[in-house]
Enzyme design. Structure first.
Site, PDB file in Angstrom:
ATOM      1  N   ARG A  70     -48.180 -17.519  26.255  1.00 12.34           N
ATOM      2  CA  ARG A  70     -48.010 -18.845  25.652  1.00 12.34           C
ATOM      3  C   ARG A  70     -47.018 -18.772  24.503  1.00 12.34           C
ATOM      4  O   ARG A  70     -46.762 -17.705  23.933  1.00 12.34           O
ATOM      5  CB  ARG A  70     -49.352 -19.373  25.137  1.00 12.34           C
ATOM      6  CG  ARG A  70     -49.928 -18.518  24.026  1.00 12.34           C
ATOM      7  CD  ARG A  70     -50.960 -19.220  23.166  1.00 12.34           C
ATOM      8  NE  ARG A  70     -51.554 -18.281  22.217  1.00 12.34           N
ATOM      9  CZ  ARG A  70     -50.999 -17.893  21.092  1.00 12.34           C
ATOM     10  NH1 ARG A  70     -49.806 -18.344  20.750  1.00 12.34           N
ATOM     11  NH2 ARG A  70     -51.612 -17.036  20.291  1.00 12.34           N
ATOM     12  N   GLY A  71     -46.494 -19.919  24.108  1.00 10.23           N
ATOM     13  CA  GLY A  71     -45.646 -19.960  22.931  1.00 10.23           C
ATOM     14  C   GLY A  71     -46.460 -19.760  21.668  1.00 10.23           C
ATOM     15  O   GLY A  71     -47.684 -19.877  21.659  1.00 10.23           O
ATOM     16  N   GLY A  72     -45.776 -19.420  20.578  1.00 10.26           N
ATOM     17  CA  GLY A  72     -46.427 -19.333  19.287  1.00 10.26           C
ATOM     18  C   GLY A  72     -46.655 -17.915  18.817  1.00 10.26           C
ATOM     19  O   GLY A  72     -46.103 -16.952  19.358  1.00 10.26           O
ATOM     20  N   THR A 123     -53.212 -16.180  16.990  1.00 11.21           N
ATOM     21  CA  THR A 123     -54.311 -17.095  16.738  1.00 11.21           C
ATOM     22  C   THR A 123     -55.620 -16.380  17.058  1.00 11.21           C
ATOM     23  O   THR A 123     -55.633 -15.274  17.610  1.00 11.21           O
ATOM     24  CB  THR A 123     -54.177 -18.404  17.541  1.00 11.21           C
ATOM     25  OG1 THR A 123     -55.104 -19.375  17.025  1.00 11.21           O
ATOM     26  CG2 THR A 123     -54.459 -18.189  19.015  1.00 11.21           C
ATOM     27  N   HIS A 152     -59.627 -16.734  18.705  1.00 10.38           N
ATOM     28  CA  HIS A 152     -60.611 -17.453  19.511  1.00 10.38           C
ATOM     29  C   HIS A 152     -61.967 -16.780  19.307  1.00 10.38           C
ATOM     30  O   HIS A 152     -62.044 -15.547  19.142  1.00 10.38           O
ATOM     31  CB  HIS A 152     -60.262 -17.423  20.993  1.00 10.38           C
ATOM     32  CG  HIS A 152     -58.994 -18.124  21.339  1.00 10.38           C
ATOM     33  ND1 HIS A 152     -58.659 -19.363  20.848  1.00 10.38           N
ATOM     34  CD2 HIS A 152     -57.968 -17.750  22.152  1.00 10.38           C
ATOM     35  CE1 HIS A 152     -57.485 -19.733  21.330  1.00 10.38           C
ATOM     36  NE2 HIS A 152     -57.042 -18.771  22.116  1.00 10.38           N
ATOM     37  N   ILE A 178     -52.485 -25.444  19.208  1.00  8.55           N
ATOM     38  CA  ILE A 178     -51.914 -25.790  20.510  1.00  8.55           C
ATOM     39  C   ILE A 178     -50.980 -24.666  20.935  1.00  8.55           C
ATOM     40  O   ILE A 178     -50.150 -24.211  20.151  1.00  8.55           O
ATOM     41  CB  ILE A 178     -51.137 -27.115  20.457  1.00  8.55           C
ATOM     42  CG1 ILE A 178     -52.061 -28.278  20.076  1.00  8.55           C
ATOM     43  CG2 ILE A 178     -50.444 -27.404  21.798  1.00  8.55           C
ATOM     44  CD1 ILE A 178     -51.329 -29.587  19.845  1.00  8.55           C
ATOM     45  N   ILE A 192     -55.375 -26.013  24.198  1.00  6.70           N
ATOM     46  CA  ILE A 192     -55.736 -26.305  22.820  1.00  6.70           C
ATOM     47  C   ILE A 192     -56.984 -25.522  22.424  1.00  6.70           C
ATOM     48  O   ILE A 192     -57.748 -25.068  23.278  1.00  6.70           O
ATOM     49  CB  ILE A 192     -55.980 -27.813  22.593  1.00  6.70           C
ATOM     50  CG1 ILE A 192     -57.283 -28.252  23.291  1.00  6.70           C
ATOM     51  CG2 ILE A 192     -54.799 -28.642  23.091  1.00  6.70           C
ATOM     52  CD1 ILE A 192     -57.772 -29.634  22.876  1.00  6.70           C
ATOM     53  N   ALA A 193     -57.179 -25.380  21.105  1.00  3.27           N
ATOM     54  CA  ALA A 193     -58.392 -24.746  20.566  1.00  3.27           C
ATOM     55  C   ALA A 193     -58.847 -25.575  19.374  1.00  3.27           C
ATOM     56  O   ALA A 193     -58.125 -25.679  18.379  1.00  3.27           O
ATOM     57  CB  ALA A 193     -58.131 -23.310  20.156  1.00  3.27           C
ATOM     58  N   CYS A 239     -50.813 -18.373  13.112  1.00  3.71           N
ATOM     59  CA  CYS A 239     -49.574 -19.051  13.482  1.00  3.71           C
ATOM     60  C   CYS A 239     -48.450 -18.784  12.489  1.00  3.71           C
ATOM     61  O   CYS A 239     -47.523 -19.590  12.351  1.00  3.71           O
ATOM     62  CB  CYS A 239     -49.808 -20.554  13.636  1.00  3.71           C
ATOM     63  SG  CYS A 239     -51.024 -20.943  14.906  1.00  3.71           S
TER      64      CYS A 239
END
Length: 241
Positions: free
Chosen positions: A87-89, A92, A94, A168, A181-182, A198
């Site tokens: 994914r981009g970014g 993050t 979870h 996102i 999304i989270a 991020c």
């Protein structure tokens, strides 16, 4: 994750006659590697016309994910497993108490516009938060959905403190989206301290959750808000059997 400043579209509906989006909720904790494999297989099936679009709601065990722009120095304490992801970014977190929604939509049936798609995801989160009287906002140059915290210390230039409540991160394959999304419902916020979330390290910017905002919202309550808001923007859903 993708930086977006455009005005969110009113809706991101599928073409007329498209079947409803499958809405699936997994109980318990879902392993991250398993989730990625399932997403990739489903995205291929959607692209080939063999499966319906899907929103898949899960909780993960504690872990960090590194997006395509992740910087090694932003991993401060690898106390949990770290997963490289397409994914981009950047980095993050979870974990339990966070509702992750994997969104697998066929943009061929909607709009081949990634910026508009991410804006629609932002609007979806903001609409769901509004059902709990939380004002979610987006900021140029900062990904995700934020809430103002005027009771917190201001930034070095007098900026109002703000906390991220939802992240996102998206990926496209053959114009089918995956990842998603989270939303922080009631995760252990101390777990975010192992990363620079991020890539944002300013002192007046942090992370929050519905529980941290004083709202004892259950995952079930959050799921109901997410579903009703999703249908307003993306169209009807049907539950998995």
């Amino acid at each position: 994750m993708t930086e977006i400043s455009a005005t969110p579209p009113a809706s991101f509906l599928a073409a007329p006659g498209a079947p409803p989006v499958e809405w699936r909720i997994s109980d318990g904790l879902t392993g991250y590697a398993f989730a990625v494999a399932e997403m990739e297989a489903r995205a291929s099936a959607i692209a080939e016309g063999r499966a319906r679009e899907l929103v898949w709601l899960v909780e993960h065990p504690p872990l960090y994910t590194a997006g395509t722009s992740a910087r090694p120095e932003d991993l401060l304490d690898a106390r949990f497993p770290v997963h490289a992801t397409g994914r981009g970014g950047q980095f993050t977190y979870h974990g339990p108490g966070q509702r992750v929604a994997y969104v697998l939509l066929d943009l061929n049936r909607r709009s081949r516009d990634v910026r508009s798609y991410v804006c629609a995801l932002e609007k979806w989160i903001i609409s769901a938060l509004a059902r709990f009287n939380v004002k979610g906002e987006i900021r140029d140059g900062r990904v995700g959905v934020w809430v103002a915290r005027p009771e917190r210390p201001r930034g070095p230039r007098g900026e109002t403190a703000e906390d991220k409540i939802a992240a996102i991160g998206v990926r496209m394959r053959r114009w089918v989206s995956f990842h998603g999304i989270a939303l922080n419902v009631e995760p252990d916020l101390s777990h975010f301290s192992g990363i620079v979330p991020c890539g944002i390290a300013e002192s007046h910017l942090g992370v929050t959750s519905l529980f941290d905002l004083g709202l004892p919202v259950s995952l079930h309550d959050a799921d109901m808000a997410l579903r009703s808001s999703f249908e307003e923007i993306f169209g009807p859903t049907s539950s998995s059997v």
